[in-house]
Write a protein that holds these residues in place. Sequence first.
Motif, PDB file in Angstrom:
ATOM      1  N   ASP A  33       0.986  -1.020   0.014  1.00  0.00           N
ATOM      2  CA  ASP A  33      -0.406  -0.516  -0.045  1.00  0.00           C
ATOM      3  C   ASP A  33       1.088   1.515   0.427  1.00  0.00           C
ATOM      4  N   SER A  89      -5.259   9.626  -4.043  1.00  0.00           N
ATOM      5  CA  SER A  89      -5.813  10.540  -2.631  1.00  0.00           C
ATOM      6  C   SER A  89      -4.904  12.060  -1.804  1.00  0.00           C
ATOM      7  N   ARG A 120     -12.052  10.061  -5.602  1.00  0.00           N
ATOM      8  CA  ARG A 120     -12.405   8.620  -5.631  1.00  0.00           C
ATOM      9  C   ARG A 120     -11.359   7.955  -6.892  1.00  0.00           C
TER      10      ARG A 120
HETATM   11  C1  LIG Z   1      -3.096   3.342   4.623  1.00  0.00           C
HETATM   12  C2  LIG Z   1      -4.046   3.779   3.423  1.00  0.00           C
HETATM   13  N1  LIG Z   1      -4.513   3.056   2.353  1.00  0.00           N
HETATM   14  C3  LIG Z   1      -5.969   2.927   1.504  1.00  0.00           C
HETATM   15  C4  LIG Z   1      -6.761   4.679   2.137  1.00  0.00           C
HETATM   16  C5  LIG Z   1      -7.606   4.920   1.596  1.00  0.00           C
HETATM   17  O1  LIG Z   1      -6.882   5.937  -0.151  1.00  0.00           O
HETATM   18  P1  LIG Z   1      -7.855   5.840  -1.281  1.00  0.00           P
HETATM   19  O2  LIG Z   1      -8.830   7.306  -0.656  1.00  0.00           O
HETATM   20  O3  LIG Z   1      -7.453   5.233  -2.388  1.00  0.00           O
HETATM   21  O4  LIG Z   1      -9.262   4.823  -1.089  1.00  0.00           O
HETATM   22  C6  LIG Z   1      -5.803   5.208   3.118  1.00  0.00           C
HETATM   23  C7  LIG Z   1      -6.530   7.303   3.188  1.00  0.00           C
HETATM   24  O5  LIG Z   1      -7.531   7.245   4.391  1.00  0.00           O
HETATM   25  C8  LIG Z   1      -5.273   4.682   3.697  1.00  0.00           C
HETATM   26  O6  LIG Z   1      -4.814   6.123   4.537  1.00  0.00           O
END
Ligand SMILES: Cc1ncc(COP(=O)(O)O)c(C=O)c1O
Length: 432
Positions: free
Chosen positions: A210, A240, A249
């Motif tokens: 991630d 994001s 989104r």
């Molecule tokens: C660690 C982490 N992964 C994924 C996401 C999700 O992001 P997205 O806006 O792409 O759904 C976030 C959002 O806060 C996040 O902090």
Amino acid sequence: MSRRRPITPDVHLNLNVRGLKQSATLAINERSAQLLHEGRKVYRLGLGQSPFPVPQPVVDELKANAHQKDYLPVRGLRGLREAVASYLERVQGLDRTGQDVLVGPGSKELMFILQLVYYGDLVIPTPSWVSYAPQAQIIGRQIRWVPTRPENDWRLMPAELDRLCASDPGRPRIVILNYPANPTGDSYTVEELRDLARIARQYRVILVSDEIYGELHHRGQHVSIARYYPEGTIVSGGLSKWCGAGGWRLGTFAFPSSLRWLLEAMATVASETFTSTSAPIQYAAIRAFQGDMEIQQYLGQARRILRHLGRHVWRELRKAGASVSEPVGGFYLFPDFGPLREKLAVRGIRDSPGLCERLLEETGVATLPGVEFGRPSDELTLRLAYVDFDGGRALVAAQQTPLEKELDRDFLELYCPNVVHAMDAVRRWLAT
Ligand SMILES: Cc1ncc(COP(=O)(O)O)c(C=O)c1O
């Protein structure tokens, strides 16, 4: 005549959803809104949203594509899939093609669908981002929390992953590694990534890397683990955080060709659920992933501001007596107020929800309790998001400040006053 109660359906919720609370972030937001309504000052360090505006070239592209109204291919616009693959090749040297990319309405949605289509345990370190575990719970997967230690700044150590996998070597697993990390702001060294990759390969796990905060590594030195375990790593990203476009989104998964079967299964589910991601946003995203000088400058200044502000917050928390490590990316810190346990106990504060609540009530500083990230509730950890400032204004000011110059307290006080004053308030509160 007696009034009969209307006969309504009985409440039969999916048992995986029954009892599941709405996310903690929402509860904190509601309480913060209530305090604001009462005329109180609130410092919003709870919600993890980028303070910066979307870069202008990306906004312009969105405007130019407002007329795009057709459904797009379920896997995503071809040009965007290719732009994401070239971006990963350019910045990480990864060998992925447009065919390996899946676009979705946020990486969160893609993670949910991945857990749905793959049958295996979810393995995550504690602490981890708030949504991984509830997603697994909704789908009915087992969650394996891997312990970490504060002295390793809460990073997942290869030996711990090995220990967990060795207990049942053939078990199917999804391991999620998030770095720079939410909630800690920390990241991995190249040696650690190599060691983690070796363990992941040994047990043939699906590794979700991630990297949503990758571009917000404060020194622009993010390294993807996909370099060391390409055949089993899905690189998760999106607009994001680095592009300040959470509300747009748009998220992306880049698979190795060996996991094409997973991409296809996810695309099938996507075709029966969200259909495709918003068309104008996908066209604009091409521009973001292609990048250019203006976007690079934007990123350079955003990182610079976050680096200096993160360092300021880290120093203040340490002076206040918390145990905390300096953030290297993103916009979070995860202080542990354990060293002040006795002092806090005198005030009746014994756990992270209590600490979070009292801090909000008595200083107006909104944070999230460590328990929401999978830490034991009696631990005194909190997550702080140092994002309560006008990122557009701060970017302009940083651009006008020579690069070799430190963004000192005066700068931060002028352009990020709420974060600076929140730290003053926390220190005063802990000193009394
Ligand atoms: C660690 C982490 N992964 C994924 C996401 C999700 O992001 P997205 O806006 O792409 O759904 C976030 C959002 O806060 C996040 O902090």
